[in-house]
Each structure stands twice: as C-alpha cells, then as structure tokens.
Enzyme design. Structure first.
Site, mmCIF file in Angstrom:
data_model
loop_
_atom_site.group_PDB
_atom_site.id
_atom_site.type_symbol
_atom_site.label_atom_id
_atom_site.label_comp_id
_atom_site.label_asym_id
_atom_site.label_seq_id
_atom_site.Cartn_x
_atom_site.Cartn_y
_atom_site.Cartn_z
ATOM 1 N N GLU A 94 42.233 -2.972 62.136
ATOM 2 C CA GLU A 94 43.343 -2.041 61.980
ATOM 3 C C GLU A 94 44.661 -2.825 62.015
ATOM 4 O O GLU A 94 44.840 -3.720 62.850
ATOM 5 C CB GLU A 94 43.295 -1.049 63.135
ATOM 6 C CG GLU A 94 44.518 -0.196 63.331
ATOM 7 C CD GLU A 94 44.532 0.507 64.672
ATOM 8 O OE1 GLU A 94 45.373 1.406 64.846
ATOM 9 O OE2 GLU A 94 43.711 0.164 65.551
ATOM 10 N N ASP A 198 41.708 -14.954 77.390
ATOM 11 C CA ASP A 198 42.641 -15.869 76.707
ATOM 12 C C ASP A 198 44.021 -15.224 76.685
ATOM 13 O O ASP A 198 44.664 -15.109 75.644
ATOM 14 C CB ASP A 198 42.139 -16.150 75.284
ATOM 15 C CG ASP A 198 42.813 -17.357 74.642
ATOM 16 O OD1 ASP A 198 43.556 -18.078 75.336
ATOM 17 O OD2 ASP A 198 42.603 -17.583 73.429
#
Length: 295
Positions: A94, A198
């Site tokens: 998206e 991360d």
C-alpha cells in the site's frame, strides 16, 4: 527481462482490478533495494525491487509486516503481493503519503510501541529466520535470552566479520565479551516482546492523520530494550516519544549498559554490510563493556 508487466499482472490478479502502470517514479532512501511509486492514474502502490536471489528478503519482510499488523496496535502498510520472474523479485505495498512528526504523533508512537511490546511469546526468536538489511538473521526459538543473544546475534555477526577479514582486536574483544554477557543481565530473563527489530529513524513516519506507521521490520520476539536501544543509535527519536514510552512501560535498571550490547549487533552488521568505517565504533563499544566487567 523488464519486471513491470509481471508486477502489473500480479497486482491485477490480487486486487481483481485491471492495473496498467501510467506513472513510475524512483524514490530515494533505500540502501538494499530500489523503491518506486507506481500508479495507473487512480491507484497508487509502493514497490521494492531487487534481483531474483533476494526474493527471500521480501518474503520474510512481508511476514514481518503481517506479524506486526496482527497486533492491531501500530499502523503497517498493507502487503499487496510478493513476486518474482527470472531476473527480479519485488514486494508491493500500500502506498502511504508520509508526513513529519509533531509532538502528539511522537507521543502516540511511544504509547503504541509500549503496547506492542506487551505482546509476548513463550520463547525468544520467531517462526522463521529473516534478514537484518541483507544479512541473514537467525531466529531459532530459545528459552534462554542471554544464550539467544550470544549465539544468534553477536557470535553470528562476529563469525561473519572474521569471514570478511575483520580479525585482530575486534575478534579478541568479541570473544571476551561473549563469555562475560551474564555480567550485564544477572540472570535477567526479560519478557519475550514482539519487536520491530530494525527501529531507526528511517523506518517510521506518520500518515496524514498523524498516526505512526512502521515499515522495513526485522521482526522477532525478544527483549523490548533492543528496539529502544536502536532508536538511540543514529541520532535518537524525540523526547516526546521516550517520555510517552517510559510512562507506559518503564525500562529496567541496567538498560544504559545493555543498550550498548544490543546496538553492538547493529554496528557489527553495518561493518559486515558497509565496510571498515564501522570497525572503530564496534571495538570502542566492546572496550566500554569489558571495562565495566573489570570495574
């Protein structure tokens, strides 16, 4: 072989709507893959593109995005599809127009991350291995957090560093540190929290409604301090973020030394990915930790 016809056809198959690319724009910011914004004039998608042999990176990233999305706490871009042809691999997501933070949105990120970290597993690790950047990240389940961090994180990166020609003081300090990790935990076995894995400044933003949105995860279940430590590694997040997080889920004593252990993993990974400029930082971090053991 141009991948764009295959990407268009896969999008059309998944969404059950015809899709022909009318606009394609290369985006900046990625250091592992190329990123594009594509559109047919009405529908817009975000595409990450790499060579065919990197398909596993995109496949595990899609799984990680889905893992976080299932928590229903922090917004994650919806995965449209993962695919490949003979030469290329891609991940289609998206498209979200990203906005800069304001104080209230930073506070919301801290609150939502604290809530995400309260989602736990019975062991440390994850259902599959994945990647930190383009480096394999081993997530074999373990009941022991110190052993997990020792074997699946630091030792793994040190072995890669040795294979890449980084020996000497780095390896000597590293081997000493591996034998001394328990000093920093005192048998502490933290909750096994759902982690982004991360979480630096490049991997979060805010949507048009000032809602936090996370991307590019390296998901696993482990000590929540690893996520918070990484937020401090490359410049830090805003004070409003830390205040909100601490208010909802205060960090334990000893964090200020453990965060060096956790961020050492990422610096060693940067050494293995990007080269010798990260070696002095890694050696300094290990020297700091070893001095604490001797004090």
């Amino acid at each position: 072989m141009d991948p764009w016809n295959d990407i268009s056809q896969q999008i059309a198959t998944i969404t059950q709507r015809k899709f022909f690319i009318k606009e394609k724009r290369l985006l900046t910011g990625g250091c592992i893959s190329q990123s594009f914004r594509i559109s047919n004039g009405t529908q817009i998608y975000f595409v990450k593109l790499n060579s065919r042999e990197n398909l596993a990176i995109f496949d595990s990233e899609a799984d990680g995005l889905n893992e976080i999305q299932q928590s229903k706490i922090i917004r994650i871009p919806n995965t449209i599809c993962v695919g490949h042809n003979a030469q290329s691999a891609w991940l289609v997501l998206e498209y979200v127009a990203l906005h800069s933070e304001i104080q209230s949105s930073a506070q919301k990120l801290g609150t939502q991350l604290a809530a995400m970290h309260r989602i736990t597993a019975k062991q440390y690790g994850w259902k599959r291995d994945n990647f930190i950047g383009s480096t394999p990240q081993i997530n074999t389940w373990s009941h022991n957090w110190i052993r997990f961090w020792q074997e699946k994180r630091l030792s793994y990166q040190l072995k890669l560093a040795a294979q890449n020609g980084y020996g000497g003081k780095l390896q000597v300090f590293g081997e000493r540190l591996l034998t001394e990790l328990e000093h920093f935990f005192q048998n502490r076995q933290p909750p096994s929290s759902l982690l982004h894995g991360d979480l630096w400044q490049g991997n979060y933003a805010f949507d048009s409604n000032n809602n936090p949105i996370l991307f590019d995860p390296a998901v696993y279940f482990g000590d929540r301090e690893t996520d918070i430590a990484m937020t401090e590694l490359f410049g830090g997040f805003s004070p409003a973020f830390y205040s909100a997080y601490q208010n909802d889920y205060p960090l334990d004593s000893g964090y200020n030394m453990r965060k060096i252990i956790y961020n050492l993993y990422h610096i060693l990974n940067h050494l293995n990915l990007f080269g010798n400029s990260y070696r002095p930082q890694a050696e300094h971090m290990m020297a700091t930790l070893l001095a604490e053991v001797r004090s």
